[in-house]
Design a protein around this motif. Structure first.
Motif, PDB file in Angstrom:
ATOM      1  N   ILE A  55       0.849  -1.192   0.000  1.00  0.00           N
ATOM      2  CA  ILE A  55       0.000   0.000   0.000  1.00  0.00           C
ATOM      3  C   ILE A  55       0.883   1.240   0.000  1.00  0.00           C
ATOM      4  O   ILE A  55       1.820   1.348   0.791  1.00  0.00           O
ATOM      5  N   LEU A  65      -5.560  -1.031   6.194  1.00  0.00           N
ATOM      6  CA  LEU A  65      -5.978  -0.285   7.382  1.00  0.00           C
ATOM      7  C   LEU A  65      -6.812   0.901   6.904  1.00  0.00           C
ATOM      8  O   LEU A  65      -6.350   1.672   6.060  1.00  0.00           O
ATOM      9  N   ASN A 104       2.027   6.570   9.151  1.00  0.00           N
ATOM     10  CA  ASN A 104       2.832   6.762  10.354  1.00  0.00           C
ATOM     11  C   ASN A 104       2.721   5.568  11.293  1.00  0.00           C
ATOM     12  O   ASN A 104       3.701   5.109  11.872  1.00  0.00           O
ATOM     13  N   GLY A 144       9.149  14.558  11.516  1.00  0.00           N
ATOM     14  CA  GLY A 144       9.992  14.988  10.393  1.00  0.00           C
ATOM     15  C   GLY A 144      10.071  16.490  10.232  1.00  0.00           C
ATOM     16  O   GLY A 144      10.646  17.189  11.047  1.00  0.00           O
ATOM     17  N   THR A 185       0.796  10.520   5.870  1.00  0.00           N
ATOM     18  CA  THR A 185      -0.545  10.252   6.385  1.00  0.00           C
ATOM     19  C   THR A 185      -0.431   9.632   7.771  1.00  0.00           C
ATOM     20  O   THR A 185       0.635   9.135   8.153  1.00  0.00           O
ATOM     21  N   ASP A 222       5.894   8.654  15.482  1.00  0.00           N
ATOM     22  CA  ASP A 222       5.635   9.559  16.595  1.00  0.00           C
ATOM     23  C   ASP A 222       4.246   9.369  17.187  1.00  0.00           C
ATOM     24  O   ASP A 222       4.033   9.587  18.376  1.00  0.00           O
ATOM     25  N   ALA A 232       0.671   5.123   0.670  1.00  0.00           N
ATOM     26  CA  ALA A 232      -0.141   6.251   1.148  1.00  0.00           C
ATOM     27  C   ALA A 232       0.596   7.516   0.740  1.00  0.00           C
ATOM     28  O   ALA A 232       0.619   7.850  -0.442  1.00  0.00           O
ATOM     29  N   GLY A 233       1.244   8.206   1.676  1.00  0.00           N
ATOM     30  CA  GLY A 233       2.025   9.385   1.290  1.00  0.00           C
ATOM     31  C   GLY A 233       3.333   9.000   0.619  1.00  0.00           C
ATOM     32  O   GLY A 233       3.922   9.761  -0.131  1.00  0.00           O
ATOM     33  N   GLY A 234       3.826   7.831   0.946  1.00  0.00           N
ATOM     34  CA  GLY A 234       5.060   7.350   0.326  1.00  0.00           C
ATOM     35  C   GLY A 234       6.343   7.870   0.965  1.00  0.00           C
ATOM     36  O   GLY A 234       7.434   7.532   0.522  1.00  0.00           O
ATOM     37  N   THR A 235       6.228   8.667   2.008  1.00  0.00           N
ATOM     38  CA  THR A 235       7.446   9.275   2.570  1.00  0.00           C
ATOM     39  C   THR A 235       8.338   8.254   3.265  1.00  0.00           C
ATOM     40  O   THR A 235       9.518   8.488   3.469  1.00  0.00           O
ATOM     41  N   ASP A 236       7.774   7.129   3.612  1.00  0.00           N
ATOM     42  CA  ASP A 236       8.587   6.047   4.167  1.00  0.00           C
ATOM     43  C   ASP A 236       8.845   5.007   3.072  1.00  0.00           C
ATOM     44  O   ASP A 236       9.976   4.610   2.829  1.00  0.00           O
ATOM     45  N   LEU A 237       7.795   4.618   2.395  1.00  0.00           N
ATOM     46  CA  LEU A 237       7.872   3.543   1.414  1.00  0.00           C
ATOM     47  C   LEU A 237       8.845   3.855   0.277  1.00  0.00           C
ATOM     48  O   LEU A 237       9.651   3.004  -0.117  1.00  0.00           O
TER      49      LEU A 237
HETATM   50  C1  LIG Z   1      13.429  12.824   6.367  1.00  0.00           C
HETATM   51  C2  LIG Z   1      12.318  12.081   7.028  1.00  0.00           C
HETATM   52  C3  LIG Z   1      12.061  12.310   8.367  1.00  0.00           C
HETATM   53  C4  LIG Z   1      11.033  11.636   9.008  1.00  0.00           C
HETATM   54  N1  LIG Z   1      10.833  11.881  10.334  1.00  0.00           N
HETATM   55  C5  LIG Z   1       9.830  11.240  10.969  1.00  0.00           C
HETATM   56  C6  LIG Z   1       9.576  11.489  12.354  1.00  0.00           C
HETATM   57  O1  LIG Z   1      10.242  12.315  12.979  1.00  0.00           O
HETATM   58  N2  LIG Z   1       8.605  10.797  12.974  1.00  0.00           N
HETATM   59  C7  LIG Z   1       7.850   9.877  12.309  1.00  0.00           C
HETATM   60  O2  LIG Z   1       6.966   9.292  12.922  1.00  0.00           O
HETATM   61  N3  LIG Z   1       8.043   9.637  10.999  1.00  0.00           N
HETATM   62  C8  LIG Z   1       9.013  10.294  10.310  1.00  0.00           C
HETATM   63  N4  LIG Z   1       9.206  10.039   8.979  1.00  0.00           N
HETATM   64  C9  LIG Z   1       8.492   8.933   8.330  1.00  0.00           C
HETATM   65  C10 LIG Z   1       7.225   9.275   7.572  1.00  0.00           C
HETATM   66  O3  LIG Z   1       7.401  10.419   6.802  1.00  0.00           O
HETATM   67  C11 LIG Z   1       6.009   9.482   8.438  1.00  0.00           C
HETATM   68  O4  LIG Z   1       5.952   8.501   9.417  1.00  0.00           O
HETATM   69  C12 LIG Z   1       4.712   9.489   7.633  1.00  0.00           C
HETATM   70  O5  LIG Z   1       3.647   9.692   8.496  1.00  0.00           O
HETATM   71  C13 LIG Z   1       4.471   8.194   6.887  1.00  0.00           C
HETATM   72  O6  LIG Z   1       3.252   8.300   6.201  1.00  0.00           O
HETATM   73  P1  LIG Z   1       3.100   8.017   4.641  1.00  0.00           P
HETATM   74  O7  LIG Z   1       1.689   8.216   4.325  1.00  0.00           O
HETATM   75  O8  LIG Z   1       4.054   8.824   3.864  1.00  0.00           O
HETATM   76  O9  LIG Z   1       3.514   6.485   4.622  1.00  0.00           O
HETATM   77  P2  LIG Z   1       3.921   5.552   3.393  1.00  0.00           P
HETATM   78  O10 LIG Z   1       5.360   5.712   3.106  1.00  0.00           O
HETATM   79  O11 LIG Z   1       2.997   5.715   2.268  1.00  0.00           O
HETATM   80  O12 LIG Z   1       3.671   4.154   4.089  1.00  0.00           O
HETATM   81  C14 LIG Z   1       4.400   3.703   5.189  1.00  0.00           C
HETATM   82  C15 LIG Z   1       4.115   2.212   5.394  1.00  0.00           C
HETATM   83  O13 LIG Z   1       2.793   2.025   5.806  1.00  0.00           O
HETATM   84  C16 LIG Z   1       2.080   1.200   4.915  1.00  0.00           C
HETATM   85  N5  LIG Z   1       0.747   1.753   4.817  1.00  0.00           N
HETATM   86  C17 LIG Z   1       0.428   3.054   4.626  1.00  0.00           C
HETATM   87  N6  LIG Z   1      -0.899   3.219   4.650  1.00  0.00           N
HETATM   88  C18 LIG Z   1      -1.438   2.005   4.851  1.00  0.00           C
HETATM   89  C19 LIG Z   1      -2.781   1.531   4.967  1.00  0.00           C
HETATM   90  N7  LIG Z   1      -3.804   2.366   4.896  1.00  0.00           N
HETATM   91  N8  LIG Z   1      -2.976   0.220   5.174  1.00  0.00           N
HETATM   92  C20 LIG Z   1      -1.942  -0.632   5.279  1.00  0.00           C
HETATM   93  N9  LIG Z   1      -0.663  -0.235   5.182  1.00  0.00           N
HETATM   94  C21 LIG Z   1      -0.407   1.061   4.973  1.00  0.00           C
HETATM   95  C22 LIG Z   1       2.864   1.259   3.628  1.00  0.00           C
HETATM   96  O14 LIG Z   1       2.673   0.101   2.858  1.00  0.00           O
HETATM   97  C23 LIG Z   1       4.267   1.404   4.131  1.00  0.00           C
HETATM   98  O15 LIG Z   1       4.805   0.184   4.468  1.00  0.00           O
HETATM   99  C24 LIG Z   1      10.240  10.723   8.297  1.00  0.00           C
HETATM  100  C25 LIG Z   1      10.482  10.493   6.949  1.00  0.00           C
HETATM  101  C26 LIG Z   1      11.511  11.164   6.309  1.00  0.00           C
HETATM  102  C27 LIG Z   1      11.741  10.906   4.864  1.00  0.00           C
END
Ligand SMILES: Cc1cc2nc3c(=O)[nH]c(=O)nc-3n(C[C@H](O)[C@H](O)[C@H](O)COP(=O)(O)OP(=O)(O)OC[C@H]3O[C@@H](n4cnc5c(N)ncnc54)[C@H](O)[C@@H]3O)c2cc1C
Ligand code: SF4
Lengths: 329, 781
Positions: free
Chosen positions: A30, A208, A116, A102, A112, A163, A32-37
Motif C-alpha cells: 500500500i 488499514l 505513520n 519529520g 498520512t 511519533d 499512502a504518502g510514500g514518505t517512508d515507502l
Molecule cells: C526525512 C524524514 C524524516 C522523518 N521523520 C519522521 C519522524 O520524525 N517521525 C515519524 O513518525 N516519521 C518520520 N518520517 C516517516 C514518515 O514520513 C512518516 O511517518 C509518515 O507519516 C508516513 O506516512 P506516509 O503516508 O508517507 O507512509 P507511506 O510511506 O505511504 O507508508 C508507510 C508504510 O505504511 C504502509 N501503509 C500506509 N498506509 C497504509 C494503509 N492504509 N494500510 C496498510 N498499510 C499502509 C505502507 O505500505 C508502508 O509500508 C520521516 C520520513 C523522512 C523521509
C-alpha cells in the motif's frame, strides 16, 4: 537514486483496492504518502511487484466525530489531522506528536496518519543502500537467520519509530482492518507483533482504513515526550506518552507507553498499576523511570546511531518526564 | 584612497549570483544535458581490505545499452597523489582494494537503470585481508599494512622543533599534559559530486565538475589520461559548496573522462549522497596530546604536541592536513618554544582530506587546556587569551612574518559584547560560556600555480568582461571579482561580465582552497582593472584636457577630481580608444610573497602565507543534565578579515562558520563505523544542524587593512569556524565544570562525563586517553 520496477495501481474505490490486494497479497504494498515507502524502495529494501496507491480513494480520508469516538481515516494527511477542530479539542497530545514528525513538508504534503502507524521499523543496519548492505551481509530482515546488531538474536529488533504510535496507544485507540471478506476492529494493544520482520498483525489481504479513538469520559491530563538530536527531521530516539484522568486528588486512570525502543511500543503496566488509584507524588515519576529503564533494557539493541546504553537511559528519562507532566507533579 | 570614497566595496549589496540560485536557474553539473550523453556508474569495493583476484566484465559488456566497461586494466596505471612523494592511489584499483567504496570498475550505458544492471553483472573475486580501522591499531607492530611499503602504516610524518623546548619546560611555573580525541566529520555540501566529460575527435576532452581549482584538476587529468594538458579543458559550472572537500582530485573525473574517450560520447556521472560521503573526502579522526608549560602569569613558554591523524586509505593532501592544525595554532598564539610531531596514519577507511575546521582535537585541545591552566592559576579565559595572543609585527615560530593582526581586538570585542567576564564570574547552574580563538592562512607556497592573473576587456557600450582563473564554489568568489572590477573601473556590478574558472580561457590561479581567492585572485583582478583604468585615463586625458593623475572613474564616467558634472562617459572613451587603435585591454597579476623553498615535510620554515586572518568566538549554552542535550543560546563572533569587501557576505560566512564549525561540528557531527562501514553516510543520521536549532549570532567585523590585501582584505570566515569549535567546547565544559577531551560533544558523551564526574577530582579532563607519543620505528628513526 532509482526506484526499482513495479506495477502501479491507483484505484478510486476501496473495493478495487481490496480486490487488488486480495489477488497480490504480500507482493503488493500500500502506498499512502510514500514518505517512508519510497525511501525504502530506493534502498532496495522491498521488491514489491506492485504498489497500490490509496490517494484516489475518497473515503479513506477525513475525520468523523461520533458520540463516543473520533474516527480518523487512514489516508488523512498529518497536517489535516493536527488542524482538525475535534482533534485539537479532545486530543491536543496527538497534535503535539504530529507536529514533531519529520519536517513541515512531510506533515503538510504527503505523510498520512495510517502510514505513520504502519511505518516500516527502522535499523541502522537495514536502512542503508543496497551497496552498503551487500558488504555487510544479510539479517532476519533481508533473508538470513541472524541479526547484525545482536549476533544470535532469534528475531529482529528493529525500531518502531512512528511519533503517533505511543500516543494512539495511550489514548486506547483501535484500528479498522478491512479485507474483501469483511472488516474487523483491532485494539492497538493487539496490533503490534513485537517482531521486526513482520511488525503488524495485519493480514496480507487487508488494508488499514480507520484509526478510532474513544472520546475521554472525563478531562484528560497528558504528556508526550520525545527526544531527537535535532528539533526537526530526526525520528524519535525514544518517545513516551502518558494519558491520565485525575479525579479528587487521585489518579483515576493512567496509560503510560514508551516507544522507539524495539519493534513494538511498550506499555508500562507495572508502573500504571502502582500509580493508579493513588495520590500523585513525585516518587511515582522516579518509579516509572526505573520501570521504563528495565523494560527498555530488555528490548533495545545496538542498532541506532545513538548507543544502546544511551537509548535505554533516555527511555527512563522520557517516562519520568511523561509521568511528571501528566500527573502535574 | 580613504575608505569612505569607495562606491561599492565595503557596502552590503546582494551577491551577483543570488538571483540565479534562488530561482533555480543556476546550472550545476548534474543538470547538464548533452546530445548522445551516456550515464556512468562505479562498482565499488564492498570490503575494507581485499586482494583483487579476478574481475570478469564479459557479461556486463554484453548487456544491451552498455557502451563501455572499464577496470584497472584500462588505465595507464598512473597513481594520484597531491605530491610526487604521496602518489599512492590507483584511479581504478588494480591489485587491492583498501576501503569500502574503493573504485573497482565502471560502466557507461544509455541510461541509469542499464548502468546499474551492468554493475550487477560484473563479478569480482576478492581475497579478504585483515583490516585496520583506527590509528592505534594501525601503528601496532604486526598490524595489517594498508600499503605494503609503509611500515606501521605511517603515511606522513611532520616534525617541527623551534626554540629550546626542553629548557623552556624546565623554567615553567606550571606544566600540564592532556590528550584530546576527535572523531571524523564530513562536509555534506548541498551538491553531491558529479562529473560530465565530453571527448572530441581531436583527442581533447571537456570536463565539468565541482572543483576548487580547475587548473589542478586539468593537470592531474592530463597526467592520468596521458594526453597533453592543452587537450584537457575544465569548464566553469555552478558549484554547490566545498568546505575543503573539493580541493583534491578524485577517481570519478578520471573514470568519466576515460569512459568518454572510449565511447566518443559525452558521459555523466552523478554520485549518490552516500558516494559523496565515502568516496570523496572526509575530515580526519585525530588524537592529540598537548603538553603546555606557562609562567606565573599564564604566558605559554613551551608547548609540545603530538598528533595522530587517521588518514584513511590514501594520502590525499596528507602532508598539508597533518601540518595545518599546528600552523593555525602557531599563528594564533605566541609560543616561543614549540615542538610538533604529526603523523598521518593509513587505515582501511575512506580518505581524509582538508575540512573547514582543521583538527578539532588539536584546536579544542589547546583552548580547553588553556582554560584548565587558567583555572589552576586563577586567571580568567579572556586574560589567558589576551596574554598569549599573536600581535602584528611578530614572526611565527616557523618563520612567517605577520603584517596585520587584529587578534587582540577580536578577543576584546567579543568579550565586551557578550559580557563574558560578568557571566563567567557569576555562573548560573547549567549555563556555560566559553571562548575560542584561532587563525588561518591566505594561501600556501604552491610553486607555479601559487599566483593569479586576470584580464579586463571593454565593450563598445562601456561595459567590461573580466577574465580570471578564480573558481567560485559557493562562497561568493564570482561576486568578489565583479565587485572589485566594478569599484576600480567606476562601473556598476551589472556592467561587468565574468569569465572564470575555465582552463581553456582563463589564466592560472591558486584555487579556492587555502583561503587565497580574495587575496590572490582579487588582487590580480584589481591590478588588471587598474591597468585598464590607466589606459582609459590616458585616452580620457586628451578628451578632457586634463592630467591622467587628476582623473576619477565613477558612475560609468571619467571626470576631473572634484568636477563630476563635466565628465565623459566610459563608453565614449572606449569608442575613442578603438578609433585611435588603442583598445582598452587590462591585465594584472599577483603572486603572494611567500617562501617557495618552504616544504611541508622537508623544510617547514619560511613565509607560509603573506597574510593571516584572526578570530575569536564566544558561545553561551544551556545543558540538560538528564539527556545531555545542549541548547546554544548566543554566539558572538569576531574576525579580523582585513577589510570587509561586502559586509553582508562576510556576516553570512561568519554565520555559516558558526553552524559548521561550532554548532554542528562540536555538538553532533561525527561519523560512526562498524568495521569499515560508515554507519551514517547520509543526511538523516549524520547530524548537520537544522535552522531551528541555531543560536542567535552576533557577528563583529574587525578590520586591520592588510598592507597587501585588495583594499586591505584577507579572508572571511574561517577563523570564526575554527574558534567557534573551541568556544562551543569550552562553553559546554563551563556549564558543567567538566573539561571535555572527546569530540564532538554528543549528548551521550556529555552524559557519560557527567556520570564520571567526581567531586574534588582536581582539574582534569573528562576521560583518560592513552597519550599520543613520538613513534619509534624498527629502524630507530
Ligand atoms: C526525512 C524524514 C524524516 C522523518 N521523520 C519522521 C519522524 O520524525 N517521525 C515519524 O513518525 N516519521 C518520520 N518520517 C516517516 C514518515 O514520513 C512518516 O511517518 C509518515 O507519516 C508516513 O506516512 P506516509 O503516508 O508517507 O507512509 P507511506 O510511506 O505511504 O507508508 C508507510 C508504510 O505504511 C504502509 N501503509 C500506509 N498506509 C497504509 C494503509 N492504509 N494500510 C496498510 N498499510 C499502509 C505502507 O505500505 C508502508 O509500508 C520521516 C520520513 C523522512 C523521509
Ligand atoms: S535488528 Fe537485526 S535483524 Fe533486525 S534489521 Fe537490524 S540487523 Fe537486521
Amino acid at each position: 537514486m532509482r526506484l526499482p520496477q513495479f506495477e502501479y495501481f491507483a484505484p478510486v474505490s476501496l473495493e478495487d483496492a481490496l480486490k487488488l490486494k486480495d489477488q497480490m497479497r504480500t507482493s503488493a504494498w500500500i502506498l499512502a504518502g510514500g514518505t517512508d515507502l519510497v525511501v525504502n524502495l530506493k534502498h532496495r529494501l522491498l521488491a514489491p511487484a506492485a504498489l497500490i496507491s490509496i490517494r484516489n480513494i475518497r473515503n479513506l480520508t477525513g475525520i468523523d466525530l461520533t458520540p463516543d469516538t473520533l474516527v480518523i481515516r487512514a489516508g488523512t494527511a498529518l497536517a489535516q489531522v493536527a488542524s482538525h477542530p475535534a482533534v485539537k479539542e479532545h486530543f491536543p497530545i496527538l497534535v503535539k506528536a504530529i507536529n514533531s514528525i519529520g519536517a513541515m513538508a512531510i506533515q503538510h504534503f504527503r505523510g498520512t496518519i495510517g502510514g505513520n502507524l504502519c511505518l516500516t521499523p527502522r535499523c541502522l543496519f537495514y536502512n542503508q543502500s543496497l551497496f552498503w548492505r551487500k558488504g555487510k551481509g544479510s539479517c532476519h530482515r533481508t533473508g538470513a537467520k541472524d541479526c547484525l546488531a545482536l549476533k544470535g538474536s532469534e528475531s529482529c529488533q528493529s525500531i518502531c519509530s512512528g511519533d503517533t504510535v505511543p500516543v494512539l496507544l495511550a489514548l486506547s485507540a483501535s484500528v479498522r482492518l478491512v479485507g474483501l471478506g469483511g472488516s474487523r476492529v483491532v485494539p492497538l494493544t493487539e496490533f503490534f507483533s513485537g517482531l521486526g520482520e513482520s511488525p503488524y498483525h495485519i493480514l496480507p489481504e487487508e488494508i488499514l482504513t480507520e484509526i478510532r479513538i474513544p472520546l475521554p469520559w472525563a478531562p484528560i491530563s497528558w504528556s508526550y515526550q520525545r527526544l531527537g538530536m535535532r528539533s526537526a527531521v530526526d525520528f524519535p530516539l525514544v518517545n513516551a506518552a502518558a494519558v491520565a484522568v485525575l479525579d479528587k486528588g487521585k489518579v483515576e486512570h493512567l496509560r503510560l507507553v514508551i516507544s522507539a525502543v524495539g519493534p513494538a511500543p511498550v506499555i508500562l503496566r507495572e508502573a500504571e498499576k502502582e500509580i493508579k488509584g493513588a495520590q500523585p507524588e513525585p516518587r511515582m515519576a522516579d518509579r516509572a523511570a526505573e520501570i521504563a529503564l528495565r523494560a527498555a533494557g530488555g528490548v533495545v539493541v545496538e542498532n541506532a546511531i545513538q548507543s544502546r546504553d544511551y537509548r535505554v537511559k533516555m527511555a527512563g528519562v522520557m517516562a519520568r518526564r511523561a509521568v511528571k507532566e501528566a500527573l502535574r507533579l | 584612497m580613504p575608505q569612505q570614497e569607495y562606491k561599492l566595496v565595503g557596502k552590503s549589496i546582494p551577491r551577483v549570483d543570488s538571483k540565479a540560485k534562488v530561482t533555480g536557474e543556476a546550472v550545476f553539473t548534474a543538470d547538464l544535458e548533452l546530445p548522445r550523453m551516456l550515464v556512468a556508474k562505479i562498482l565499488r569495493s564492498p570490503y575494507p581490505h581485499a586482494r583483487i583476484l579476478n574481475i570478469d566484465v564479459s557479461k556486463a559488456k554484453k548487456l544491451r545499452g552498455v557502451h563501455a566497461v572499464v577496470t584497472g586494466k584500462d588505465t595507464a596505471g598512473e597513481k594520484w597523489g597531491v605530491f610526487r612523494y604521496t602518489r599512492d592511489q590507483q584511479l581504478l584499483c588494480v591489485d587491492k582494494v583498501r576501503y569500502v567504496g574503493d573504485e573497482v570498475a565502471a560502466v557507461a550505458a544509455v541510461d541509469e537503470d542499464t548502468a546499474l544492471e551492468a554493475l550487477e553483472l560484473i563479478t569480482v573475486e576478492y581475497e579478504e585481508l585483515p583490516a585496520v580501522f583506527d590509528a592505534w591499531s594501525a601503528i601496532a607492530p604486526g598490524a595489517a599494512l594498508v600499503h605494503e611499503d609503509k611500515p606501521r602504516n605511517i603515511n606522513v610524518e611532520v616534525k617541527i622543533d623551534v626554540g629550546d623546548v626542553d629548557e623552556a619546560f624546565a623554567r615553567c611555573h606550571l606544566v600540564r599534559e592532556d590528550t584530546f580525541v576527535a572523531e571524523e566529520e564530513s562536509y555534506f555540501m548541498t551538491e553531491p559530486y558529479a562529473v560530465v566529460a565530453n571527448s572530441h575527435s581531436d583527442g581533447s576532452v571537456e570536463v565539468w565538475m565541482p572543483n576548487a581549482s580547475p587548473h589542478t584538476k586539468a593537470k592531474a587529468l592530463s597526467n592520468a589520461l596521458r594526453i597533453p594538458l592543452s587537450q584537457v579543458n575544465v569548464r566553469k559550472i555552478t558549484i554547490g559548496g566545498a568546505f575543503g572537500g573539493r580541493s583534491d582530485v578524485f577517481p570519478a573525473e578520471f573514470i568519466t573522462c576515460l569512459l568518454s574517450l572510449k565511447t566518443r560520447r559525452p558521459v555523466k556521472l552523478v554520485y549518490s549522497r552516500e558516494e559523496n560521503t565515502i568516496a570523496t573526502r572526509k575530515g580526519h579522526a585525530m588524537i592529540t596530546t598537548h603538553k603546555t608549560g606557562v609562567d606565573k602569569e599564564g604566558r605559554v613558554l613551551a608547548r609540545e604536541s603530538v598528533a595522530y591523524l587517521d588518514g584513511g586509505a590514501y594520502s590525499s593532501t596528507g602532508p598539508i592536513a597533518t601540518s595545518v592544525p599546528f600552523l593555525c595554532h602557531e599563528q594564533a598564539y605566541n609560543v616561543p618554544n614549540v615542538r610538533f610531531t604529526g603523523y598521518r596514519i593509513y587505515t582501511n577507511k575512506p580518505i581524509g582530506g582538508m575540512i573547514r575546521v582543521h583538527g578539532r582535537s588539536f584546536a579544542c585541545g589547546i583552548d580547553t587546556q588553556l582554560d584548565m591552566i587558567g583555572k589552576e592559576l586563577g586567571i580568567d579565559p579572556v586574560t589567558m587569551h589576551l596574554r598569549n595572543a599573536r600581535k602584528a609585527g611578530e614572526t611565527t615560530p616557523t618563520g612567517s612574518y605577520v603584517a596585520s593582526c587584529g587578534m587582540t581586538e577580536c578577543i576584546e570585542k567579543t568579550a565586551a559584547e557578550s559580557n563574558f567576564l560578568d557571566k563567567f564570574n557569576n555562573p548560573q547552574p547549567l549555563r556555560g560560556i566559553g571562548m575560542g580563538v584561532n587563525s588561518v592562512q591566505t594561501g600556501f607556497p604552491l610553486g607555479i600555480r601559487g599566483g593569479s592573473q586576470a584580464f579586463v576587456k571593454f565593450h563598445e557600450d562601456g561595459g567590461a568582461t573580466v577574465v580570471s582563473g578564480v573558481v567560485d564554489n559557493g562562497q561568493g568568489n564570482d561576486h568578489m571579482l565583479v565587485l572589485i572590477a566594478a569599484e576600480e573601473l567606476g562601473l556598476a556590478p551589472d556592467d561587468i561580465r565574468l569569465i572564470s574558472a575555465d582552463t581553456e580561457v582563463t589564466p592560472t590561479d591558486a584555487g579556492s582552497y587555502s583561503m587565497i581567492s580574495t587575496f590572490g585572485g582579487g588582487n590580480a583582478v584589481k591590478r588588471a582593472a587598474e591597468d585598464a583604468k590607466a589606459q582609459i585615463f590616458e585616452v580620457a586625458s586628451h578628451m578632457l584636457e586634463a592630467d591622467p593623475q587628476d582623473l576619477v572613474a565613477a558612475n560609468r564616467k571619467v571626470f576631473v577630481r572634484g568636477a563630476p558634472d563635466v565628465g565623459v562617459s566610459i563608453a565614449k572613451i572606449v569608442r575613442q580608444a578603438l578609433l585611435m587603435g588603442r583598445p582598452i585591454m587590462g591585465r594584472g597579476s599577483f603572486a603572494p610573497e611567500v617562501d617557495q623553498r618552504r616544504e611541508w615535510i622537508t623544510n617547514p620554515r619560511g613565509q607560509l602565507s603573506q597574510a593571516f586572518s584572526f578570530g575569536a568566538t564566544v558561545t553561551e549554552v544551556e545543558v540538560d543534565p538528564e539527556t545531555g542535550m545542549v541548547k546554544a543560546l548566543d554566539v558572538t563572533c569576531a574576525q579580523d578579515c582585513g577589510f570587509a569587501l561586502n559586509p553582508m557576505v562576510v556576516e553570512g560566512q561568519f554565520e555559516g562558520s558558526v553552524a559548521f564549525g561550532g554548532h554542528g561540528g562540536m555538538l553532533s557531527e561525527e561519523h560512526r563505523w562498524h568495521g569499515g562501514h560508515c554507519l551514517n553516510p547520509t543526511m538523516l543520521e549524520y547530524k548537520i544542524p537544522v535552522m531551528k536549532d541555531m543560536p542567535r549570532i552576533k557577528p563583529i567585523i574587525v578590520e586591520t587593512i592588510d598592507p597587501a590585501g585588495p583594499y586591505g582584505a584577507k579572508e572571511a570566515g574561517m577563523s570564526v569556524a575554527m574558534s567557534a569549535a573551541q568556544a562551543y567546547c569550552n562553553a559546554v565544559g563551563n556549564a558543567l565544570g567538566i573539561y571535555f577531551n572527546h569530540f564532538p560533544l554528543t549528548p551521550e558523551r556529555i552524559l557519560d562525563a557527567i556520570e564520571k564526574r567526581k567531586e574534588g577530582q582536581g582539574i582534569r579532563t573528562a576521560w583518560e586517553f592513552q597519550p599520543a607519543r613520538v613513534i619509534k620505528t624498527d629502524d630507530g628513526t
